[in-house]
Design a protein around this motif. Structure first.
Motif, PDB file in Angstrom:
ATOM      1  N   VAL A   1      -1.370   8.180   5.700  1.00 31.97           N
ATOM      2  CA  VAL A   1      -1.869   7.352   4.596  1.00 31.97           C
ATOM      3  C   VAL A   1      -2.902   6.382   5.173  1.00 31.97           C
ATOM      4  CG1 VAL A   1      -1.274   5.723   2.752  1.00 31.97           C
ATOM      5  CG2 VAL A   1       0.365   7.512   3.408  1.00 31.97           C
ATOM      6  N   LEU A   2      -4.111   6.415   4.605  1.00 30.38           N
ATOM      7  CA  LEU A   2      -5.209   5.565   5.062  1.00 30.38           C
ATOM      8  C   LEU A   2      -5.653   4.622   3.953  1.00 30.38           C
ATOM      9  CD1 LEU A   2      -7.474   8.247   6.794  1.00 30.38           C
ATOM     10  CD2 LEU A   2      -5.958   6.622   7.929  1.00 30.38           C
ATOM     11  N   TYR A   3      -6.105   3.426   4.354  1.00 29.80           N
ATOM     12  CA  TYR A   3      -6.629   2.441   3.403  1.00 29.80           C
ATOM     13  C   TYR A   3      -7.918   1.856   3.958  1.00 29.80           C
ATOM     14  CZ  TYR A   3      -7.413  -2.059   1.175  1.00 29.80           C
ATOM     15  OH  TYR A   3      -8.004  -3.119   0.532  1.00 29.80           O
TER      16      TYR A   3
ATOM     17  N   ILE B   1      -7.864  -2.430  -5.406  1.00 30.14           N
ATOM     18  CA  ILE B   1      -6.556  -2.810  -4.876  1.00 30.14           C
ATOM     19  C   ILE B   1      -6.590  -4.257  -4.403  1.00 30.14           C
ATOM     20  CG2 ILE B   1      -4.852  -2.357  -3.059  1.00 30.14           C
ATOM     21  CD1 ILE B   1      -5.746   0.581  -3.124  1.00 30.14           C
ATOM     22  N   GLU B   2      -5.697  -5.061  -4.962  1.00 30.02           N
ATOM     23  CA  GLU B   2      -5.545  -6.447  -4.525  1.00 30.02           C
ATOM     24  C   GLU B   2      -4.384  -6.489  -3.535  1.00 30.02           C
ATOM     25  OE1 GLU B   2      -7.101  -9.364  -4.704  1.00 30.02           O
ATOM     26  OE2 GLU B   2      -8.675  -8.323  -5.812  1.00 30.02           O
TER      27      GLU B   2
ATOM     28  N   LEU C   1       0.830  -1.208   0.000  1.00 30.86           N
ATOM     29  CA  LEU C   1       0.000   0.000   0.000  1.00 30.86           C
ATOM     30  C   LEU C   1       0.868   1.263   0.000  1.00 30.86           C
ATOM     31  CD1 LEU C   1      -2.779  -1.116   2.488  1.00 30.86           C
ATOM     32  CD2 LEU C   1      -3.048  -0.732   0.022  1.00 30.86           C
ATOM     33  N   ARG C   2       1.986   1.220   0.730  1.00 26.98           N
ATOM     34  CA  ARG C   2       2.892   2.380   0.736  1.00 26.98           C
ATOM     35  C   ARG C   2       3.424   2.654  -0.665  1.00 26.98           C
ATOM     36  NH1 ARG C   2       4.935   0.620   6.012  1.00 26.98           N
ATOM     37  NH2 ARG C   2       6.639  -0.458   5.006  1.00 26.98           N
ATOM     38  N   SER C   3       3.755   1.586  -1.380  1.00 27.81           N
ATOM     39  CA  SER C   3       4.277   1.787  -2.744  1.00 27.81           C
ATOM     40  C   SER C   3       3.191   2.352  -3.655  1.00 27.81           C
ATOM     41  CB  SER C   3       4.858   0.488  -3.310  1.00 27.81           C
ATOM     42  OG  SER C   3       3.840  -0.443  -3.576  1.00 27.81           O
ATOM     43  N   LEU C   4       1.943   1.927  -3.467  1.00 27.05           N
ATOM     44  CA  LEU C   4       0.832   2.464  -4.266  1.00 27.05           C
ATOM     45  C   LEU C   4       0.537   3.916  -3.903  1.00 27.05           C
ATOM     46  CD1 LEU C   4      -1.741  -0.488  -4.182  1.00 27.05           C
ATOM     47  CD2 LEU C   4      -0.218   0.146  -6.052  1.00 27.05           C
ATOM     48  N   ALA C   5       0.721   4.258  -2.624  1.00 25.82           N
ATOM     49  CA  ALA C   5       0.387   5.602  -2.143  1.00 25.82           C
ATOM     50  C   ALA C   5       1.465   6.617  -2.481  1.00 25.82           C
ATOM     51  CB  ALA C   5       0.181   5.573  -0.632  1.00 25.82           C
ATOM     52  N   HIS C   6       2.648   6.124  -2.816  1.00 23.89           N
ATOM     53  CA  HIS C   6       3.808   7.004  -2.985  1.00 23.89           C
ATOM     54  C   HIS C   6       3.518   8.193  -3.896  1.00 23.89           C
ATOM     55  CE1 HIS C   6       7.974   8.189  -3.048  1.00 23.89           C
ATOM     56  NE2 HIS C   6       7.920   8.232  -4.361  1.00 23.89           N
TER      57      HIS C   6
ATOM     58  N   LEU D   1     -12.627   7.339   0.670  1.00 26.63           N
ATOM     59  CA  LEU D   1     -12.038   6.004   0.797  1.00 26.63           C
ATOM     60  C   LEU D   1     -12.884   4.976   0.046  1.00 26.63           C
ATOM     61  CD1 LEU D   1     -10.925   6.059   4.515  1.00 26.63           C
ATOM     62  CD2 LEU D   1      -9.419   5.563   2.592  1.00 26.63           C
ATOM     63  N   GLU D   2     -14.194   5.124   0.106  1.00 26.65           N
ATOM     64  CA  GLU D   2     -15.079   4.199  -0.615  1.00 26.65           C
ATOM     65  C   GLU D   2     -14.809   4.292  -2.118  1.00 26.65           C
ATOM     66  OE1 GLU D   2     -17.718   1.502  -1.943  1.00 26.65           O
ATOM     67  OE2 GLU D   2     -17.049   1.690   0.125  1.00 26.65           O
ATOM     68  N   ALA D   3     -14.513   5.497  -2.594  1.00 27.69           N
ATOM     69  CA  ALA D   3     -14.258   5.696  -4.025  1.00 27.69           C
ATOM     70  C   ALA D   3     -12.842   5.291  -4.423  1.00 27.69           C
ATOM     71  CB  ALA D   3     -14.499   7.157  -4.394  1.00 27.69           C
ATOM     72  N   ARG D   4     -11.861   5.531  -3.542  1.00 24.87           N
ATOM     73  CA  ARG D   4     -10.451   5.363  -3.930  1.00 24.87           C
ATOM     74  C   ARG D   4      -9.703   4.257  -3.202  1.00 24.87           C
ATOM     75  NH1 ARG D   4      -8.039  10.978  -5.029  1.00 24.87           N
ATOM     76  NH2 ARG D   4      -9.857  12.196  -5.538  1.00 24.87           N
ATOM     77  N   GLU D   5     -10.162   3.882  -2.015  1.00 25.76           N
ATOM     78  CA  GLU D   5      -9.534   2.878  -1.135  1.00 25.76           C
ATOM     79  C   GLU D   5      -8.264   3.356  -0.426  1.00 25.76           C
ATOM     80  OE1 GLU D   5     -10.631  -1.497  -2.411  1.00 25.76           O
ATOM     81  OE2 GLU D   5      -9.434  -0.563  -3.994  1.00 25.76           O
ATOM     82  N   LEU D   6      -7.478   4.185  -1.094  1.00 21.54           N
ATOM     83  CA  LEU D   6      -6.199   4.602  -0.531  1.00 21.54           C
ATOM     84  C   LEU D   6      -6.066   6.105  -0.702  1.00 21.54           C
ATOM     85  CD1 LEU D   6      -3.510   3.334   0.597  1.00 21.54           C
ATOM     86  CD2 LEU D   6      -2.678   3.359  -1.751  1.00 21.54           C
ATOM     87  N   LEU D   7      -5.757   6.811   0.378  1.00 19.74           N
ATOM     88  CA  LEU D   7      -5.599   8.261   0.244  1.00 19.74           C
ATOM     89  C   LEU D   7      -4.669   8.829   1.303  1.00 19.74           C
ATOM     90  CD1 LEU D   7      -7.474   9.702   2.619  1.00 19.74           C
ATOM     91  CD2 LEU D   7      -9.296   9.211   1.030  1.00 19.74           C
ATOM     92  N   LYS D   8      -4.260  10.058   1.041  1.00 20.31           N
ATOM     93  CA  LYS D   8      -3.376  10.767   1.965  1.00 20.31           C
ATOM     94  C   LYS D   8      -4.099  11.966   2.554  1.00 20.31           C
ATOM     95  CE  LYS D   8       1.112   9.733  -0.155  1.00 20.31           C
ATOM     96  NZ  LYS D   8       2.225  10.308  -0.913  1.00 20.31           N
ATOM     97  N   VAL D   9      -3.815  12.219   3.836  1.00 23.94           N
ATOM     98  CA  VAL D   9      -4.337  13.382   4.541  1.00 23.94           C
ATOM     99  C   VAL D   9      -3.144  14.165   5.056  1.00 23.94           C
ATOM    100  CG1 VAL D   9      -5.758  14.192   6.471  1.00 23.94           C
ATOM    101  CG2 VAL D   9      -6.387  12.076   5.261  1.00 23.94           C
ATOM    102  N   GLN D  10      -3.110  15.446   4.746  1.00 25.73           N
ATOM    103  CA  GLN D  10      -1.996  16.287   5.192  1.00 25.73           C
ATOM    104  C   GLN D  10      -2.354  16.970   6.512  1.00 25.73           C
ATOM    105  OE1 GLN D  10      -0.863  19.472   2.537  1.00 25.73           O
ATOM    106  NE2 GLN D  10       1.144  19.598   3.468  1.00 25.73           N
ATOM    107  N   ILE D  11      -1.393  17.020   7.418  1.00 26.89           N
ATOM    108  CA  ILE D  11      -1.575  17.726   8.682  1.00 26.89           C
ATOM    109  C   ILE D  11      -0.859  19.063   8.560  1.00 26.89           C
ATOM    110  CG2 ILE D  11      -1.198  17.683  11.166  1.00 26.89           C
ATOM    111  CD1 ILE D  11      -0.973  14.569  10.802  1.00 26.89           C
TER     112      ILE D  11
END
Length: 99
Positions: free
Chosen positions: A83-85, A94-95, A11-16, A41-51
């Motif tokens: 990074v959330l999944y 995502i498999e 997942l980290r490699s996909l989120a990069h 998340l329902e639409a994308r499965e993987l996303l980033k949130v900035q603080i």
């Protein structure tokens, strides 16, 4: 469901290459934000949130609130980015590797 090390690495490699699509600032995490992130998340499965720099709480606390509010898995916290999944019910793409 808890992610294994192998799955988190995948997942980290996909989120990069992803850009953060949400930001948490001094207002912190609220219900509206967690609902929007859950929908994304329902639409994308993987996303980033900035603080943002002006966030009052620390990033671990913010990550925990997002995980509890959305039912997502925390993949990693890197710098000021979370990074959330969450596996999508309707748009699963995502498999995850087994184990």
């Amino acid at each position: 469901m808890s992610l294994t090390g192998k799955q988190k690495r995948h997942l980290r490699s996909l989120a990069h290459h992803l850009n953060p699509i949400f930001q948490v600032g001094k207002g912190g995490v609220n219900l509206n934000m967690t609902n929007q992130i859950a929908d994304a998340l329902e639409a994308r499965e993987l996303l980033k949130v900035q603080i943002l720099q002006n966030a009052m709480e620390d990033k671990e606390e913010i990550a925990q609130q997002l995980v509890e509010g959305t039912g997502a898995e925390l993949v990693q916290i890197i710098g000021n980015v979370i990074v959330l999944y969450k596996e999508s019910r309707e748009n699963k793409e995502i498999e995850l590797p087994r184990g």
